[in-house]
Motif scaffolding. Structure first.
Motif, PDB file in Angstrom:
ATOM      1  N   GLN A  29       7.353  -4.156   0.311  1.00 44.54           N
ATOM      2  CA  GLN A  29       6.732  -3.089  -0.462  1.00 44.54           C
ATOM      3  C   GLN A  29       5.844  -3.665  -1.563  1.00 44.54           C
ATOM      4  OE1 GLN A  29       6.996   0.284   0.333  1.00 44.54           O
ATOM      5  NE2 GLN A  29       5.218   0.258  -1.060  1.00 44.54           N
ATOM      6  N   THR A  30       6.304  -4.754  -2.186  1.00 42.77           N
ATOM      7  CA  THR A  30       5.482  -5.418  -3.192  1.00 42.77           C
ATOM      8  C   THR A  30       4.164  -5.890  -2.585  1.00 42.77           C
ATOM      9  OG1 THR A  30       7.445  -6.175  -4.407  1.00 42.77           O
ATOM     10  CG2 THR A  30       5.380  -7.354  -4.823  1.00 42.77           C
ATOM     11  N   ALA A  31       4.242  -6.449  -1.379  1.00 45.16           N
ATOM     12  CA  ALA A  31       3.026  -6.917  -0.701  1.00 45.16           C
ATOM     13  C   ALA A  31       2.100  -5.745  -0.389  1.00 45.16           C
ATOM     14  CB  ALA A  31       3.402  -7.650   0.578  1.00 45.16           C
ATOM     15  N   ILE A  32       2.657  -4.632   0.098  1.00 43.12           N
ATOM     16  CA  ILE A  32       1.847  -3.453   0.420  1.00 43.12           C
ATOM     17  C   ILE A  32       1.158  -2.924  -0.837  1.00 43.12           C
ATOM     18  CG2 ILE A  32       1.980  -1.036   1.162  1.00 43.12           C
ATOM     19  CD1 ILE A  32       4.256  -1.929   3.072  1.00 43.12           C
ATOM     20  N   ASP A  33       1.906  -2.855  -1.943  1.00 47.90           N
ATOM     21  CA  ASP A  33       1.338  -2.362  -3.201  1.00 47.90           C
ATOM     22  C   ASP A  33       0.218  -3.268  -3.691  1.00 47.90           C
ATOM     23  OD1 ASP A  33       3.183  -0.327  -3.087  1.00 47.90           O
ATOM     24  OD2 ASP A  33       4.581  -1.250  -4.519  1.00 47.90           O
ATOM     25  N   ARG A  34       0.408  -4.561  -3.503  1.00 45.80           N
ATOM     26  CA  ARG A  34      -0.608  -5.511  -3.977  1.00 45.80           C
ATOM     27  C   ARG A  34      -1.904  -5.336  -3.198  1.00 45.80           C
ATOM     28  NH1 ARG A  34       1.755 -11.020  -5.277  1.00 45.80           N
ATOM     29  NH2 ARG A  34       2.418  -9.696  -6.982  1.00 45.80           N
ATOM     30  N   VAL A  35      -1.805  -5.168  -1.878  1.00 44.80           N
ATOM     31  CA  VAL A  35      -3.002  -4.953  -1.070  1.00 44.80           C
ATOM     32  C   VAL A  35      -3.652  -3.615  -1.422  1.00 44.80           C
ATOM     33  CG1 VAL A  35      -3.883  -4.650   1.271  1.00 44.80           C
ATOM     34  CG2 VAL A  35      -2.156  -6.405   0.819  1.00 44.80           C
ATOM     35  N   ALA A  36      -2.826  -2.581  -1.613  1.00 47.37           N
ATOM     36  CA  ALA A  36      -3.350  -1.249  -1.915  1.00 47.37           C
ATOM     37  C   ALA A  36      -4.090  -1.216  -3.240  1.00 47.37           C
ATOM     38  CB  ALA A  36      -2.210  -0.236  -1.932  1.00 47.37           C
ATOM     39  N   SER A  37      -3.676  -2.078  -4.182  1.00 52.69           N
ATOM     40  CA  SER A  37      -4.324  -2.086  -5.492  1.00 52.69           C
ATOM     41  C   SER A  37      -5.750  -2.619  -5.420  1.00 52.69           C
ATOM     42  CB  SER A  37      -3.512  -2.939  -6.477  1.00 52.69           C
ATOM     43  OG  SER A  37      -3.600  -4.315  -6.123  1.00 52.69           O
ATOM     44  N   GLY A  38      -6.029  -3.403  -4.369  1.00 52.18           N
ATOM     45  CA  GLY A  38      -7.375  -3.936  -4.188  1.00 52.18           C
ATOM     46  C   GLY A  38      -7.712  -5.090  -5.099  1.00 52.18           C
ATOM     47  N   ASN A  39      -6.739  -5.603  -5.833  1.00 56.04           N
ATOM     48  CA  ASN A  39      -7.002  -6.732  -6.722  1.00 56.04           C
ATOM     49  C   ASN A  39      -7.241  -7.991  -5.908  1.00 56.04           C
ATOM     50  OD1 ASN A  39      -6.682  -5.206  -9.044  1.00 56.04           O
ATOM     51  ND2 ASN A  39      -4.473  -5.563  -9.122  1.00 56.04           N
ATOM     52  N   ALA A  40      -8.377  -8.607  -6.104  1.00 49.43           N
ATOM     53  CA  ALA A  40      -8.724  -9.819  -5.350  1.00 49.43           C
ATOM     54  C   ALA A  40      -8.276 -11.047  -6.132  1.00 49.43           C
ATOM     55  CB  ALA A  40     -10.214  -9.872  -5.084  1.00 49.43           C
ATOM     56  N   THR A  45       3.801 -14.771  -6.759  1.00 47.14           N
ATOM     57  CA  THR A  45       4.949 -13.954  -7.135  1.00 47.14           C
ATOM     58  C   THR A  45       5.797 -13.636  -5.914  1.00 47.14           C
ATOM     59  OG1 THR A  45       3.643 -12.967  -8.905  1.00 47.14           O
ATOM     60  CG2 THR A  45       5.662 -11.836  -8.279  1.00 47.14           C
ATOM     61  N   ARG A  46       7.050 -14.050  -5.970  1.00 45.06           N
ATOM     62  CA  ARG A  46       8.013 -13.760  -4.898  1.00 45.06           C
ATOM     63  C   ARG A  46       7.512 -14.252  -3.543  1.00 45.06           C
ATOM     64  NH1 ARG A  46      10.006  -7.684  -5.340  1.00 45.06           N
ATOM     65  NH2 ARG A  46      11.985  -8.547  -4.603  1.00 45.06           N
ATOM     66  N   GLY A  47       6.732 -15.310  -3.568  1.00 45.08           N
ATOM     67  CA  GLY A  47       6.274 -15.887  -2.309  1.00 45.08           C
ATOM     68  C   GLY A  47       5.217 -15.067  -1.607  1.00 45.08           C
ATOM     69  N   ILE A  48       4.471 -14.249  -2.359  1.00 49.00           N
ATOM     70  CA  ILE A  48       3.441 -13.387  -1.774  1.00 49.00           C
ATOM     71  C   ILE A  48       2.067 -13.874  -2.244  1.00 49.00           C
ATOM     72  CG2 ILE A  48       2.541 -11.031  -1.625  1.00 49.00           C
ATOM     73  CD1 ILE A  48       5.430 -10.101  -2.304  1.00 49.00           C
ATOM     74  N   TYR A  49       1.183 -14.145  -1.300  1.00 56.92           N
ATOM     75  CA  TYR A  49      -0.159 -14.643  -1.611  1.00 56.92           C
ATOM     76  C   TYR A  49      -1.181 -13.690  -1.002  1.00 56.92           C
ATOM     77  CZ  TYR A  49       2.520 -18.958  -2.337  1.00 56.92           C
ATOM     78  OH  TYR A  49       3.427 -19.892  -2.756  1.00 56.92           O
ATOM     79  N   PHE A  50      -2.068 -13.162  -1.857  1.00 61.79           N
ATOM     80  CA  PHE A  50      -3.090 -12.246  -1.366  1.00 61.79           C
ATOM     81  C   PHE A  50      -4.435 -12.637  -1.953  1.00 61.79           C
ATOM     82  CE2 PHE A  50      -5.567  -8.288  -2.182  1.00 61.79           C
ATOM     83  CZ  PHE A  50      -5.943  -8.058  -0.872  1.00 61.79           C
ATOM     84  N   THR A  51      -5.452 -12.622  -1.132  1.00 58.44           N
ATOM     85  CA  THR A  51      -6.796 -12.912  -1.620  1.00 58.44           C
ATOM     86  C   THR A  51      -7.814 -12.097  -0.852  1.00 58.44           C
ATOM     87  OG1 THR A  51      -8.426 -14.657  -2.056  1.00 58.44           O
ATOM     88  CG2 THR A  51      -7.123 -14.864  -0.064  1.00 58.44           C
ATOM     89  N   SER A  52      -8.857 -11.719  -1.551  1.00 61.55           N
ATOM     90  CA  SER A  52      -9.989 -11.034  -0.939  1.00 61.55           C
ATOM     91  C   SER A  52     -11.238 -11.684  -1.493  1.00 61.55           C
ATOM     92  CB  SER A  52      -9.972  -9.543  -1.297  1.00 61.55           C
ATOM     93  OG  SER A  52     -11.139  -8.909  -0.806  1.00 61.55           O
TER      94      SER A  52
END
Length: 229
Positions: A29-40, A45-52
């Protein structure tokens, strides 16, 4: 198989499968929220890596090391996790033709005495070069599994051979044969002889040539760059 380096967004999660279901749900859910926020941005955090990002993707170069880079247990984790990596090590080991076997030298059993161990022979040229070659092959097999291929390759000293293989100029059988033969011939050339010593000097090569010519039994063996030999 659908991975593409040109994709604009990427999400990677490091998941410990021993976590309970609720903890796993929370992380997803944390990962889904992070993607939904659109923050690039990238966050661990908690082993979650997101980039755009829309940055242009550069080319990839593979660099291969020469003799001196070897050490016991190098590549062990890869060979434990990827069958192709273990198969690459075994392919070189089958042509090694010495006792103990190459695998025993690369991945020595725990020692309980001060007696010489198989890994001690990794310093020998006839062992080091096939060993480095086998792990270079193992790493390449893993990278290939993830569809990562080089636009350019280079290698230092012995590493030129794996570089030629990675560039497609020689096949694997040739690399294995050359690795074993090159190491053996170099070792044979130094048997029952004073191995001498080597000194790296930072100075213009033309100046080094003049100096070496004036000193008996000294040769300029390696030209590493225009200002080092």
């Amino acid at each position: 198989t659908r991975f593409s380096a040109s994709d604009g967004c990427r999400l990677v999660m490091v998941v410990d499968t021993s976590l309970d279901q609720q903890e796993l749900r929370d992380r997803f859910q944390t990962a889904i929220d992070r993607v939904a926020s659109g923050n690039a941005y990238v966050s661990a955090t908690r082993g979650i890596y997101f980039t755009s990002t829309s940055r242009p993707i550069g080319k990839i170069a593979f660099m291969f090391p020469g003799q001196g880079s070897q050490y016991p247990d190098m590549g062990r984790d890869l060979t434990c996790c990827f069958p192709g990596a273990m198969e690459a090590v075994e392919a070189v080991g089958s042509r090694f033709g010495q006792t103990p076997a190459l695998g025993e030298i690369l991945f020595p059993r725990p020692a309980y005495s001060d007696a010489p161990q198989p890994a001690d022979s990794l310093c020998r040229t006839d062992v080091a070069q096939p060993a480095i070659g086998s792990i270079s092959l193992a790493m390449l097999s893993v990278l290939d599994e993830f569809n990562l291929r080089p636009d350019a390759t280079c290698g230092h000293s012995y590493g030129e051979l794996p570089a030629l293989y990675a560039a497609g100029w020689i096949d694997r059988e040739t690399l294995v044969s050359l690795s074993v033969t090159r190491g053996r011939l170099m070792a044979d050339a130094g048997k029952n002889k004073d191995a001498g010593s080597m000194l790296a000097v930072k100075a213009p090569v033309e100046q080094l040539k003049l100096i070496a010519d004036q000193i008996p039994d000294v040769v300029l063996a390696n030209i590493n760059s225009p200002d080092q030999g």
